[in-house]
Write an enzyme that holds these catalytic residues in place. Structure first.
Site, short mmCIF file in Angstrom:
data_model
loop_
_atom_site.label_atom_id
_atom_site.label_comp_id
_atom_site.label_asym_id
_atom_site.label_seq_id
_atom_site.Cartn_x
_atom_site.Cartn_y
_atom_site.Cartn_z
N HIS A 85 1.04 75.13 167.69
CA HIS A 85 2.20 76.03 167.78
C HIS A 85 2.80 76.25 166.40
O HIS A 85 3.37 75.35 165.80
CB HIS A 85 3.24 75.42 168.72
CG HIS A 85 4.21 76.42 169.27
ND1 HIS A 85 4.90 77.31 168.48
CD2 HIS A 85 4.60 76.68 170.55
CE1 HIS A 85 5.68 78.06 169.23
NE2 HIS A 85 5.50 77.71 170.50
N GLY A 86 2.67 77.46 165.87
CA GLY A 86 3.30 77.80 164.60
C GLY A 86 4.80 77.97 164.78
O GLY A 86 5.34 77.90 165.89
#
Length: 319
Positions: free
Chosen positions: A118-119
């Site tokens: 997850h950025g």
């Protein structure tokens, strides 16, 4: 006449205040680059938010229009999602030179669980959603944290994308119905408190593995190169903000960027269902696979400048 009086009044005010216009001009010259830099950092995230809200508004208009033309499609949202997918792919191609490697690993039918890093802002997932919808003719189902459903103005978009609350029962149901489901085990915590070293922040989460085993679904590991260089989370005051998040679950960490860096999403080989594997074993294997993908494809620590240059050099190699 009135305009001249206003000008005269302002000039007299300046004279009475003894303001040095030359000094003010010097100050502006000195701080102008900093003002432009700060404006750029926070203006670009605003652009992507406007794009998202524009997408939601489009869905809302489309919904009411389609109610008047029910014969347009059996699926209320089919045309809207197809149209938005084209827009998002265009955005991905122009702004990030976006590519996907391993798209063929997405089966044409049957359940599959995509597990991804997850950025700070998962724009890579939005782009992948468009790619899979356009080129594999499959719609990814998504689950999200509860706070997402409280964001005003996104209701129509959430409905169109069929985004559901993140619960084990909902995830299992989606897989049992034969959908493609995407989950980021790190969630908001990983988005806000990971950094350009790309460390996974999963703690001991293994619920996704349990769901995959119960639904007999294969798992595809996913990672997007330079996703942290596209959008970054502020590190200032991180310890305090982390404490606040753990106590309240409020995502108060500011993000900045939407830099035009090269982005490539890698979809690994499917990890097939194995009844003899425990959730702990499966979760560990998936985590190891994603860490290998990060080590293979991502330069660490990440560099925005080098990530931008990847658009003009061979970006398949980690330098």
């Amino acid at each position: 006449m009135v305009f001249k009086q206003i000008i005269s009044y302002l000039l007299s005010l300046l004279e009475r205040s003894n303001l040095d216009l030359i000094y003010l001009a010097w100050l502006w010259t000195l701080f102008k680059p900093l003002c432009i830099l700060l404006l750029s950092l926070f203006l670009l995230p605003a652009v992507i938010l406007i794009f998202m809200y524009g997408s939601s508004l489009f869905c809302l208009i489309y919904k009411h229009w389609n109610h008047l033309k029910a014969a347009y499609s059996e699926d209320l949202w089919y045309g809207a999602i197809k149209t938005l997918a084209v827009f998002w792919e265009l955005q991905a191609t122009i702004w990030h030179g976006y590519e996907v490697e391993g798209l063929e690993n997405i089966p044409s039918t049957g359940p599959v669980l995509i597990i991804f890093y997850h950025g700070a802002l998962p724009i890579d997932f939005y782009y992948l959603f468009a790619k899979i919808w356009l080129y594999r003719n499959r719609r990814i189902r998504v689950v999200a944290d509860k706070f997402v459903f409280k964001i005003p103005g996104l209701g129509a978009l959430l409905e169109a994308l069929q985004i559901q609350p993140s619960t084990s029962s909902m995830c299992k149901l989606m897989l049992e119905e034969g959908h493609v489901l995407a989950i980021a085990p790190g969630g908001v915590r990983e988005a806000l408190f990971s950094d350009h070293n790309y460390q996974l922040i999963w703690k001991e989460r293994k619920g996704f593995a349990k769901v995959a085993i119960e639904a007999k679904a294969p798992i595809i590991p996913m990672f997007t190169k330079n996703c942290r260089e596209a959008v970054r989370a502020m590190t200032f005051g991180r310890r305090v903000l982390s404490y606040i998040y753990e106590k309240t679950r409020l995502p108060l960490v500011p993000i900045y960027g939407i830099f035009p860096v090269k982005m490539i999403t890698y979809l690994g080989q499917p990890i097939p269902y194995d009844p003899d594997v425990t959730p702990e074993m499966l979760a560990h294997r998936v985590k190891t696979e994603i860490e290998k993908m990060i080590d293979t494809h991502q330069r660490r620590p990440g560099s925005i400048t080098r990530a931008f240059l990847d658009r003009f050099i061979d970006s398949s190699k980690k330098n």
